[in-house]
Motif scaffolding. Structure first.
Motif, PDB file in Angstrom:
ATOM      1  N   TYR A  89       0.860  -1.181   0.000  1.00  0.00           N
ATOM      2  CA  TYR A  89       0.000   0.000   0.000  1.00  0.00           C
ATOM      3  C   TYR A  89       0.899   1.235   0.000  1.00  0.00           C
ATOM      4  CZ  TYR A  89      -3.931  -3.011   1.265  1.00  0.00           C
ATOM      5  OH  TYR A  89      -4.897  -3.986   1.262  1.00  0.00           O
ATOM      6  N   GLU A  90       0.372   2.292  -0.578  1.00  0.00           N
ATOM      7  CA  GLU A  90       1.097   3.561  -0.590  1.00  0.00           C
ATOM      8  C   GLU A  90       0.167   4.647  -0.058  1.00  0.00           C
ATOM      9  OE1 GLU A  90       3.467   4.699  -4.127  1.00  0.00           O
ATOM     10  OE2 GLU A  90       2.324   6.581  -4.044  1.00  0.00           O
ATOM     11  N   TYR A  91       0.625   5.395   0.955  1.00  0.00           N
ATOM     12  CA  TYR A  91      -0.209   6.414   1.578  1.00  0.00           C
ATOM     13  C   TYR A  91       0.611   7.697   1.764  1.00  0.00           C
ATOM     14  CZ  TYR A  91       2.192   5.535   6.026  1.00  0.00           C
ATOM     15  OH  TYR A  91       3.137   5.418   7.003  1.00  0.00           O
ATOM     16  N   SER A  92      -0.036   8.724   2.275  1.00  0.00           N
ATOM     17  CA  SER A  92       0.597  10.043   2.374  1.00  0.00           C
ATOM     18  C   SER A  92       0.835  10.468   3.817  1.00  0.00           C
ATOM     19  CB  SER A  92      -0.280  11.113   1.709  1.00  0.00           C
ATOM     20  OG  SER A  92      -0.352  10.943   0.327  1.00  0.00           O
ATOM     21  N   ASP A  93       1.969  11.111   4.041  1.00  0.00           N
ATOM     22  CA  ASP A  93       2.258  11.909   5.228  1.00  0.00           C
ATOM     23  C   ASP A  93       3.165  13.050   4.765  1.00  0.00           C
ATOM     24  OD1 ASP A  93       0.942  11.311   7.672  1.00  0.00           O
ATOM     25  OD2 ASP A  93       1.967   9.380   7.772  1.00  0.00           O
ATOM     26  N   ALA A  94       3.930  13.643   5.650  1.00  0.00           N
ATOM     27  CA  ALA A  94       4.751  14.793   5.256  1.00  0.00           C
ATOM     28  C   ALA A  94       6.071  14.798   6.007  1.00  0.00           C
ATOM     29  CB  ALA A  94       3.998  16.097   5.509  1.00  0.00           C
ATOM     30  N   TRP A  95       7.077  15.330   5.333  1.00  0.00           N
ATOM     31  CA  TRP A  95       8.414  15.523   5.894  1.00  0.00           C
ATOM     32  C   TRP A  95       8.498  16.890   6.547  1.00  0.00           C
ATOM     33  CZ3 TRP A  95      12.915  13.196   6.899  1.00  0.00           C
ATOM     34  CH2 TRP A  95      14.047  14.008   7.100  1.00  0.00           C
ATOM     35  N   VAL A  96       9.309  17.036   7.589  1.00  0.00           N
ATOM     36  CA  VAL A  96       9.590  18.352   8.163  1.00  0.00           C
ATOM     37  C   VAL A  96      11.009  18.379   8.714  1.00  0.00           C
ATOM     38  CG1 VAL A  96       8.726  17.768  10.483  1.00  0.00           C
ATOM     39  CG2 VAL A  96       8.754  20.155   9.732  1.00  0.00           C
ATOM     40  N   ASP A  97      11.668  19.505   8.565  1.00  0.00           N
ATOM     41  CA  ASP A  97      12.974  19.735   9.192  1.00  0.00           C
ATOM     42  C   ASP A  97      12.689  20.195  10.621  1.00  0.00           C
ATOM     43  OD1 ASP A  97      15.394  20.824  10.134  1.00  0.00           O
ATOM     44  OD2 ASP A  97      16.055  21.297   8.110  1.00  0.00           O
ATOM     45  N   ASP A  98      12.814  19.278  11.577  1.00  0.00           N
ATOM     46  CA  ASP A  98      12.357  19.551  12.940  1.00  0.00           C
ATOM     47  C   ASP A  98      13.095  20.701  13.625  1.00  0.00           C
ATOM     48  OD1 ASP A  98      14.731  18.095  13.175  1.00  0.00           O
ATOM     49  OD2 ASP A  98      13.853  16.455  14.335  1.00  0.00           O
ATOM     50  N   ALA A  99      14.423  20.732  13.523  1.00  0.00           N
ATOM     51  CA  ALA A  99      15.176  21.778  14.211  1.00  0.00           C
ATOM     52  C   ALA A  99      14.900  23.152  13.605  1.00  0.00           C
ATOM     53  CB  ALA A  99      16.668  21.463  14.163  1.00  0.00           C
ATOM     54  N   ARG A 100      14.790  23.226  12.283  1.00  0.00           N
ATOM     55  CA  ARG A 100      14.475  24.517  11.678  1.00  0.00           C
ATOM     56  C   ARG A 100      13.060  24.960  12.056  1.00  0.00           C
ATOM     57  NH1 ARG A 100      18.074  26.970   9.474  1.00  0.00           N
ATOM     58  NH2 ARG A 100      16.603  28.597   8.841  1.00  0.00           N
ATOM     59  N   LEU A 101      12.168  24.014  12.251  1.00  0.00           N
ATOM     60  CA  LEU A 101      10.826  24.356  12.711  1.00  0.00           C
ATOM     61  C   LEU A 101      10.893  25.097  14.043  1.00  0.00           C
ATOM     62  CD1 LEU A 101       7.715  24.070  12.497  1.00  0.00           C
ATOM     63  CD2 LEU A 101       7.968  21.875  13.688  1.00  0.00           C
ATOM     64  N   VAL A 102      11.730  24.625  14.943  1.00  0.00           N
ATOM     65  CA  VAL A 102      11.886  25.276  16.247  1.00  0.00           C
ATOM     66  C   VAL A 102      12.470  26.677  16.073  1.00  0.00           C
ATOM     67  CG1 VAL A 102      13.058  25.164  18.479  1.00  0.00           C
ATOM     68  CG2 VAL A 102      12.136  23.076  17.445  1.00  0.00           C
ATOM     69  N   VAL A 103      13.534  26.783  15.289  1.00  0.00           N
ATOM     70  CA  VAL A 103      14.187  28.076  15.083  1.00  0.00           C
ATOM     71  C   VAL A 103      13.217  29.086  14.472  1.00  0.00           C
ATOM     72  CG1 VAL A 103      15.988  29.267  13.762  1.00  0.00           C
ATOM     73  CG2 VAL A 103      16.516  27.122  14.951  1.00  0.00           C
ATOM     74  N   LEU A 104      12.428  28.661  13.512  1.00  0.00           N
ATOM     75  CA  LEU A 104      11.500  29.584  12.850  1.00  0.00           C
ATOM     76  C   LEU A 104      10.371  30.008  13.784  1.00  0.00           C
ATOM     77  CD1 LEU A 104      11.266  28.091   9.248  1.00  0.00           C
ATOM     78  CD2 LEU A 104      12.638  30.022  10.049  1.00  0.00           C
ATOM     79  N   ASN A 105       9.921  29.123  14.665  1.00  0.00           N
ATOM     80  CA  ASN A 105       8.943  29.534  15.668  1.00  0.00           C
ATOM     81  C   ASN A 105       9.546  30.565  16.613  1.00  0.00           C
ATOM     82  OD1 ASN A 105       6.080  28.071  16.067  1.00  0.00           O
ATOM     83  ND2 ASN A 105       7.461  26.700  14.944  1.00  0.00           N
ATOM     84  N   ALA A 106      10.797  30.364  17.002  1.00  0.00           N
ATOM     85  CA  ALA A 106      11.461  31.334  17.875  1.00  0.00           C
ATOM     86  C   ALA A 106      11.634  32.672  17.163  1.00  0.00           C
ATOM     87  CB  ALA A 106      12.814  30.797  18.324  1.00  0.00           C
ATOM     88  N   ARG A 107      11.995  32.633  15.888  1.00  0.00           N
ATOM     89  CA  ARG A 107      12.165  33.874  15.127  1.00  0.00           C
ATOM     90  C   ARG A 107      10.849  34.634  15.019  1.00  0.00           C
ATOM     91  NH1 ARG A 107      13.950  34.014   9.676  1.00  0.00           N
ATOM     92  NH2 ARG A 107      14.019  36.232  10.152  1.00  0.00           N
TER      93      ARG A 107
END
Length: 516
Positions: free
Chosen positions: A165-183
């Motif tokens: 089976y083939e299904y969908s999810d998503a990739w994320v750069d976790d550390a940059r996510l933190v930095v961008l929230n802080a910014r």
């Protein structure tokens, strides 16, 4: 001592920075202190996915899965530079017998005693049907079936595997996510303090007195304990609060190998122990494999991927791929400690991944944050603000659902066009270099490059396309403090650097700190 802020947040991981951003955007005054680097622990050690948690369906965590599935597309729209859709291939092994004891497996053992120990394909398909339909889905395509004998996704797999089976999810750069929230929090007025530990927090009058390791004292109306794996230490040793709530530290380790397959899809692999492992395309030339689930003893910052965990992950994926994976193929490992709420589960795998918000309002309020998934960090922040609303009457309404993170103001499928535009304005960029900058900075990549018309205009070349201009951007705008924070969190260029290049970066940053 400065004037009291509305919130003082302990912890610069995804929960702390997410709450800081949300609160600052509501017009509240916010101060956050992180003892080390932003995303310095758990928040940079995830499997780097925005996912609903297909595995959690077996534990009947339907609320968590539904919330996570709904969040995927909200987050994809907010940060298309650091997150993008990814398809996952789930091979079906008719002989797979597993030892897991989940609520679903117990039900199946009663209904189908002759099939005890199997995860029937019908059950997998039913789970994927729920996965497709529990959350609102507009961007991500639904589940499909693959014939692995004809599909390129079957080429690296063992011949016994013929369907998937083939299904969908998503990739994320976790550390940059933190930095961008802080910014974004800082852009909205929050004070982000990095490299200073909270040594004491005590109630004084109707607020909190918070003392940092650098000797500074601050006052706040509300204290938020988002210290991740250190949440228990803050409760007992920093704030000295009576509490019977506990945290279960679970170590998740990953290995990175040279690229094991040539297509952009990931694999979802089932194990005989009832666990699952992901094998994910990583940084163009590598494959990320993980994760383990092991109860962790000892300091959270001492978590390492043990030889036993390396062997476990290698054996696991070798049961699926034609070419065996060994420890010699591993180029990097990382490990983090998940601070799960201690719900009394018998195993680390079964412990809930849902978040728990505990409010101590016997005096000035203190909110303790337990657990959480990176996918639901934004909803966790909203829930935290709702919990604190009676104590913060001046707070504005929820706002983050439709708001881009810095650099994310372009369409979900617009990264290629952005990279092409960047190359037109900066002809010296190679396609890979331009895309790396877009994936890190989005529409802010042009600011990182400034008006450079040649590579020489970017200053010193430290290797792997990291230039002095970009390094200064990280130092001045992203609280970067050392080479490790640059090469393994804000980027993954450490995979491509020599020890001499790393030393040169460390030396440069040390001189920048002295000059500052």
């Amino acid at each position: 001592m400065s004037q009291a802020t509305d919130l003082f947040i302990i912890g610069g991981g995804i929960n702390g920075t997410g709450i800081a951003r949300d609160a600052a955007g509501r017009g509240l005054s916010v101060r956050l202190a992180e003892q080390g680097d932003l995303a310095g622990a758990t928040s940079s050690a995830s499997t780097k996915l925005f996912h609903g948690g297909l595995r959690y369906l077996e534990f009947l965590e339907l609320r968590l899965v539904r919330e996570s599935l709904r969040e995927r597309e909200v987050l994809l729209r907010a940060m298309p530079h650091i997150s993008w859709p990814m398809r996952f291939v789930l091979p079906l092994d008719p002989k797979m017998r597993f030892a897991g004891r989940t609520p679903v497996s117990r039900i199946l053992s009663v209904l189908m005693p002759w099939g005890r120990g199997y995860r029937p394909n019908l059950v997998i398909r039913a789970g994927l049907f729920l996965y497709d339909n529990l959350g609102a889905r507009e961007i991500l395509p639904g589940t499909s079936t693959l014939d692995l004998r004809q599909a390129p996704e079957g080429a690296p797999l063992q011949d016994r595997l013929t369907r998937a089976y083939e299904y969908s999810d998503a990739w994320v750069d976790d550390a940059r996510l933190v930095v961008l929230n802080a910014r974004d929090a800082a852009a909205r007025g929050a004070d982000i303090i990095v490299g200073s530990r909270v040594t004491e927090a005590r109630r004084e009058g109707d607020g909190w007195l918070v003392r940092l390791s650098d000797g500074r004292d601050f006052r706040a109306k509300v204290l938020v304990n988002a210290a991740g794996p250190w949440v228990g230490r803050v409760i007992h040793d920093v704030a000295h609060l009576p509490s019977t709530e506990g945290v279960r530290l679970v170590r998740g380790s990953h290995i990175v190998t040279r690229r094991l397959f040539d297509h952009p899809k990931a694999y979802f692999l089932q194990g005989q122990d009832g666990r699952i492992i992901f094998a994910i395309p990583y940084e163009r030339d590598f494959t990320l494999i993980g994760t383990t689930d092991v109860d962790h003893d000892g300091p959270p910052d001492r978590a390492v991927c043990t030889p036993e965990e390396v062997d476990y992950l290698c054996r696991f994926v070798s049961g699926y791929f034609k070419k065996p994976v060994t420890a010699d193929d591993v180029v990097w490992t990382y490990s983090g400690v998940r601070p799960l709420y201690d719900d009394g589960s018998s195993s680390a795998t079964a412990a809930t991944r849902d978040y728990v918000l505990s409010l101590d309002d016997k005096g000035a309020p203190c909110l303790h944050v337990f657990g959480g998934k990176i996918t639901t960090y934004r909803r966790l922040a909203e829930a935290a603000m709702a919990k604190l609303a009676p104590h913060l009457p001046g707070a504005g309404a929820a706002w983050t659902a439709g708001a881009h993170l810095p650099g994310g103001d372009f369409p979900v499928d617009g990264a290629e066009g952005l990279a092409q535009a960047l190359r037109r304005d900066h002809p010296f960029l190679t396609p890979d270099w331009a895309m790396r900058l877009v994936r890190a900075y989005g529409t802010e990549a042009a600011q990182v490059l400034g008006g450079a018309r040649t590579a020489a205009d970017l200053g010193r070349d430290f290797g792997a396309t990291l230039t002095e201009s970009e390094l200064r951007w990280m130092i001045r705008n992203e609280w970067a403090r050392d080479a490790k924070g640059v090469l393994w969190r804000r980027s993954k260029l450490g995979l491509r650097m020599t020890p001499e290049q790393v030393a040169a970066i460390e030396d440069y940053m040390a001189r920048e700190r002295v000059a500052a």
